[in-house]
Design an enzyme around this catalytic site. Sequence first.
Site, PDB file in Angstrom:
ATOM      1  N   LYS A 217      -6.087 -31.120 -47.579  1.00 11.02           N
ATOM      2  CA  LYS A 217      -5.712 -31.001 -45.809  1.00 11.02           C
ATOM      3  C   LYS A 217      -4.239 -31.992 -45.769  1.00 11.02           C
ATOM      4  O   LYS A 217      -4.447 -33.016 -45.891  1.00 11.02           O
ATOM      5  CB  LYS A 217      -6.752 -31.402 -45.213  1.00 11.02           C
ATOM      6  CG  LYS A 217      -6.813 -30.718 -43.695  1.00 11.02           C
ATOM      7  CD  LYS A 217      -8.138 -31.070 -43.012  1.00 11.02           C
ATOM      8  CE  LYS A 217      -8.302 -30.516 -41.652  1.00 11.02           C
ATOM      9  NZ  LYS A 217      -9.290 -30.928 -40.817  1.00 11.02           N
TER      10      LYS A 217
HETATM   11  C1  E4P Z   1      -9.984 -29.415 -37.967  1.00 11.43           C
HETATM   12  O1  E4P Z   1     -10.074 -29.052 -38.967  1.00 11.43           O
HETATM   13  C2  E4P Z   1     -10.319 -30.522 -37.194  1.00 11.43           C
HETATM   14  O2  E4P Z   1     -11.129 -31.302 -38.044  1.00 11.43           O
HETATM   15  C3  E4P Z   1     -10.815 -30.254 -35.800  1.00 11.43           C
HETATM   16  O3  E4P Z   1     -11.351 -28.967 -35.657  1.00 11.43           O
HETATM   17  C4  E4P Z   1     -10.565 -30.982 -34.983  1.00 11.43           C
HETATM   18  O4  E4P Z   1     -11.209 -30.898 -33.636  1.00 11.43           O
HETATM   19  P1  E4P Z   1     -11.222 -31.857 -32.342  1.00 11.43           P
HETATM   20  O5  E4P Z   1     -10.120 -31.481 -31.481  1.00 11.43           O
HETATM   21  O6  E4P Z   1     -12.685 -31.526 -31.842  1.00 11.43           O
HETATM   22  O7  E4P Z   1     -11.071 -33.433 -32.989  1.00 11.43           O
END
Ligand code: E4P
Length: 216
Positions: free
Chosen positions: A87
């Site tokens: 990622k």
């Molecule tokens: C995506 O891969 C992120 O981990 C995640 O969806 C972020 O979400 P949040 O806005 O609830 O922190």
Amino acid sequence: MKFFIDTANLAQIKEANDLGILDGVTTNPSLMAKEGIKGTEAINNHYKTICELVDGDISAEVLSVTFEEIIAEGKKLADIHPNIIVKVPMIKDGVKAIKWFTDNGIKTNCTLVFSAGQAILAAKAGAKYVSPFIGRIDDSGWDGTELISQIAHIYSIQGFETEILAASIRNPNHIIKCAELGADVCTCPLDSILGLLKHPLTDIGLSKFLEDAKKM
Ligand code: E4P
């Protein structure tokens, strides 16, 4: 649409996996920190455990922000397990790194995407997944699902193969909207997945059936 769970919590991952509908897991540094995972060895072991629990793509986020460091870190993450997806944040060095990973057979998830322009760059660099954060867009007074729709349209007319991974899901309705708008994947907290089960008429109907079953 594939279902990923957005957590580093092993109990929640197991619960979602036991439902039989889980296709993968996404994590991020905040989610790892929430579970108290500290230090490279513990982090890598945690990713390995998740990979052994779930047969699907598991996103592991780099913590570096320069090209060379992202490459070095991403290579180590990819070595943990064949299902690891590296990622990478949507920054200039991140885009360069995604292209390098693509050319070298390492799959990526481009994260922290908030605009169609960023999604185009991620696709051009060959990311396997692009992660628009729809909940955070909603939080800032815009409509996150509109971005899913816009990216889906652009990818479709341009023939981009990058999969749209709707992220930052806040509720079951987000999941339904994303399915409607053509997201390829939705990564969700456990509560939102379980929220899809609920309908008061199902509960009322079931108690009536169980009551009547006693008269059978
Ligand atoms: C995506 O891969 C992120 O981990 C995640 O969806 C972020 O979400 P949040 O806005 O609830 O922190």
